[in-house]
Scaffold this active site. Sequence first.
Site, PDB file in Angstrom:
ATOM      1  CD  GLU A 146     -38.855   8.504 -23.680  1.00  0.00           C
ATOM      2  OE1 GLU A 146     -39.721   8.927 -22.907  1.00  0.00           O
ATOM      3  OE2 GLU A 146     -37.635   8.592 -23.460  1.00  0.00           O
ATOM      4  CD  GLU A 182     -35.210  11.713 -25.708  1.00  0.00           C
ATOM      5  OE1 GLU A 182     -35.341  11.794 -24.464  1.00  0.00           O
ATOM      6  OE2 GLU A 182     -36.160  11.796 -26.495  1.00  0.00           O
TER       7      GLU A 182
END
Length: 450
Positions: free
Chosen positions: A166, A356
């Site tokens: 991320e 995720e």
Amino acid sequence: MDRSFPDGFLFGAATASYQVEGGAKQDGRGPSIWDTFSHTPGKVKFGHTGDVACDQYNLYRNDIALMKNMGLQAYRFSISWSRVMPSGRGAVNAKGLDYYRRLINGLLEADIQPWVTLFHWDLPQALEDDLGGWRSRETSGYFGDYCRLIASEFGDLVKNFMTINEFVCFTDAGYCSPGQVFAPGVTLDYKGRNQVRHNALLAHGLGVQAIRDAAPDAKVGFAENPTICVPVIATEENIIAARTAFREKNAHFLTTVLEGQYPDFYLEEQGADAPDFTDADMKIIASPVDFAGINLYLARHVVADSGSGRGYRILQHPASYPQMHAPWIKVSPEITYWAPRFLSEIWGVKAIYLTENGCACDDVVDQSGEVNDTDRIFYLRNHLYQALRAAEEGIPILGYFCWSLLDNFEWADGYTYRFGIVHVDFETLKRTPKLSSEYLRQVISANRVL
Ligand code: NOJ
């Protein structure tokens, strides 16, 4: 109709070092920017820190047994850079490496594949203090060295590496944020932010090259949370608009990595604030990856709009839009279909992992000791259906990792949001598998959505 997941589809769960490990000062670990940030008053809710977290550093055997009981086939975890290189460069901490070797071997003995993320935001504090952290391209070089170390230590055991998790959460949120503030909590101008982004892109590329060199049999990718643009109503024109938006809104990472250059519109948009870079940098950033990992949490709903200049408009979520316990988790299972579809349509990505997906729920242990998180089951089921839908259309989704294995340190929100399929009592560290972990166990064993 047989609605099984494709053969070999991988089911796992994910965590990250600072969120679960604890053992902050054990066995020679150096501090990271998240240690400093969480110990700075006012930065994290209730002054919570990751000093102990879930204490996975000491309880990892227990956690492997939990995973084994659930039938998980893979565990995605991250390595704490400052545990293995306390100053981020130079001296290596053998005890830190030993820990990861024990964890990896324990997983393999339990028939669980280790999936290793190299960087999940916990930059060694020394690199921040001495070099300005991601403001310096020297940090990118040191990241490459650290990746080489890990790949040469563990490349015989680990077959899948992710460089960076991320991107905006440590670049924008760490160094230039009007919104969410994460470590190190510095406020740069846009030029500075774009340079930080560039250095992180460079680090990714150097990481890919180092891992390939040191572990030629391993696969390398990233774990990115794209801005997931989806058609609000899937008409042909909205699909085209959402696909355009997906490419443009992810220009700073996905688009640049997968196209090997900053798109013209990005450089034009940034104008005088555009990053400084060389052709050699871009060659490194363009290093081919074996798979794209994407983290899936919320949608941006798009409509076609020919009057808007770019051909699309992103709609705001109305106040009553359904959300889970963390208010930013807007319920939008369709992202699990559209994000992989756009990755494959725009860039021809051939291997996609959902690295995720999960949600925070207001979980409570009831009087009989159970956590009946039917809301999380609802959430997971809907996403899994969309993953299956994509797989059935031939989109190359190869696996799904639930976030998270355990309730854990949720960054600036401290321990206030629980994302685990296993409940953690942060006083006693007792683990209690929630009903959602039984759900996942059954899904994995049936290889279908249940
Ligand atoms: C994505 C991040 O990678 C992870 O660290 C975080 O806990 C989850 N989102 C939930 O916010």
